[in-house]
Design an enzyme around this catalytic site. Structure first.
Site, mmCIF file in Angstrom:
data_model
loop_
_atom_site.group_PDB
_atom_site.id
_atom_site.type_symbol
_atom_site.label_atom_id
_atom_site.label_comp_id
_atom_site.label_asym_id
_atom_site.label_seq_id
_atom_site.Cartn_x
_atom_site.Cartn_y
_atom_site.Cartn_z
ATOM 1 N N TYR A 1 23.127 -44.082 49.136
ATOM 2 C CA TYR A 1 23.798 -42.995 49.859
ATOM 3 C C TYR A 1 22.829 -41.832 50.091
ATOM 4 O O TYR A 1 22.069 -41.448 49.208
ATOM 5 C CB TYR A 1 25.012 -42.492 49.084
ATOM 6 N N SER B 1 37.841 -46.990 52.015
ATOM 7 C CA SER B 1 38.407 -46.777 53.349
ATOM 8 C C SER B 1 39.935 -46.895 53.334
ATOM 9 O O SER B 1 40.520 -47.651 54.115
ATOM 10 C CB SER B 1 37.824 -47.767 54.368
#
Length: 323
Positions: free
Chosen positions: A53, A211
């Site tokens: 990330y 998600s």
């Protein structure tokens, strides 16, 4: 805040997991630190990140931001159940990706340095590695556990049979194996119900869905579009056009319940028996507050059935498609 055990482990985590993927590329460091402080204050003790990330040009940036937050003290590290991941390519060198024993050792040490901590609570495999045998993976993880560098192992984006492979290999070594699986799961994307969720339940893994709002499509996107608040683009726009009637039914039903669509989507996940904690990835404080609000949304059997009617799910395989 509500807490539950992560899978069959004795580890207690909050029913929401703070995802940090936006920290750095989309959320500046000061705001990220403020969001993490607010998450702890609200009772969220479960934070998820990954070594990649930060974006292509700055892999590791997000872990660095979290590390500087830990370094502020105030028992921030002690109050946090920290999960990070490895697998993705960090450099162009040949052994800087996947799950070889060499990369596990190097990637773990690098994450510990960026995160400014001496241990990771849950070290997760970001993807299945088809090139490395499980005995090699588990031996490397066992060494890391013995060194006190990690406490638990988890998987991410595994198929059901990958979970079975991993757990049976661990069983042969008299090792605990995986305690969690992190994968995409929401009202829109329910393929996990075929085999991943049955495998996770069979082997005692906690499910950590990512998600949960399907990229915002379950967060009231049509009403936001009509109010000019949001403009959907790219693949999200294609999906929106394809499923507009379905999404409108969903948003209208959320109105009937007197709830915001995003809250209903998160609440639905929290009502699923395999789910430990959905990952919420706020870019702003307002988005974090909205996620926490979903903990107070209760869905009765009629509401759950209506949601199944709008977004049909799956039965476990093979009954879903055979007999």
């Amino acid at each position: 805040m509500q807490y539950t055990h992560l899978g069959r482990s004795g580890l207690k985590v909050s029913r929401l997991c703070l995802g940090t993927m936006n920290f750095g590329p989309q959320t500046d460091e000061a705001t990220a630190h403020s969001i993490m402080d607010s998450a702890l204050d609200s009772g969220i003790n479960f934070f998820d990140t990954a070594n990649v990330y930060g974006g292509v040009e700055h892999r590791g940036w997000t872990e660095e931001i979290i590390g500087r937050w830990f370094a502020k003290g105030g028992e921030r590290r002690e109050r946090t159940v920290l999960a990070t991941k490895l697998y993705g390519t960090m450099t162009d060198r040949p052994n800087e990706s996947k799950l070889s024993a060499l990369n596990i050792r190097r990637a773990l040490d690098a994450s510990l340095k960026r995160l400014q901590t001496d241990y990771i609570d849950i070290y997760q495999f970001h993807h299945i590695d088809r090139d490395t045998p499980w005995d090699e993976i588990w031996q490397a993880i066992e060494v890391a556990v013995q060194q006190g560098k990690i406490l638990y192992s988890g998987s991410s984006n595994f198929a059901g049979w990958h979970i079975a492979q991993a757990q049976e290999a661990a069983r042969r070594r008299n090792y605990t194996g995986l305690v969690s699986e992190q994968s995409i799961y929401n009202l829109f994307k329910r393929e996990l119900e075929l085999e991943v969720i049955p495998a996770a339940q069979q082997y005692g893994l906690g499910l950590i869905p990512w998600s949960p709002l399907q990229g915002g499509l379950l967060g009231g996107v049509l009403k936001k579009e009509e109010q000019g608040v949001r403009r959907t683009e790219g693949r999200a726009l294609e999906t929106l056009k394809k499923h507009e009637d379905q999404i409108r039914q969903y948003e209208d039903f959320a109105d009937e319940l007197g709830q915001k669509p995003g809250d209903v989507a998160l609440a639905w996940l929290l009502h699923q028996p395999a789910v430990t904690a959905p990952i919420v990835g706020p870019r702003t404080q307002e988005q974090l507050d909205a996620a926490i609000r979903a903990l107070d949304v209760s869905l009765n059997e009629d509401a759950l059935k209506r949601l199944d009617d709008i977004f049909p799910g799956h039965r476990p395989a093979p009954e879903d498609y055979a007999w």
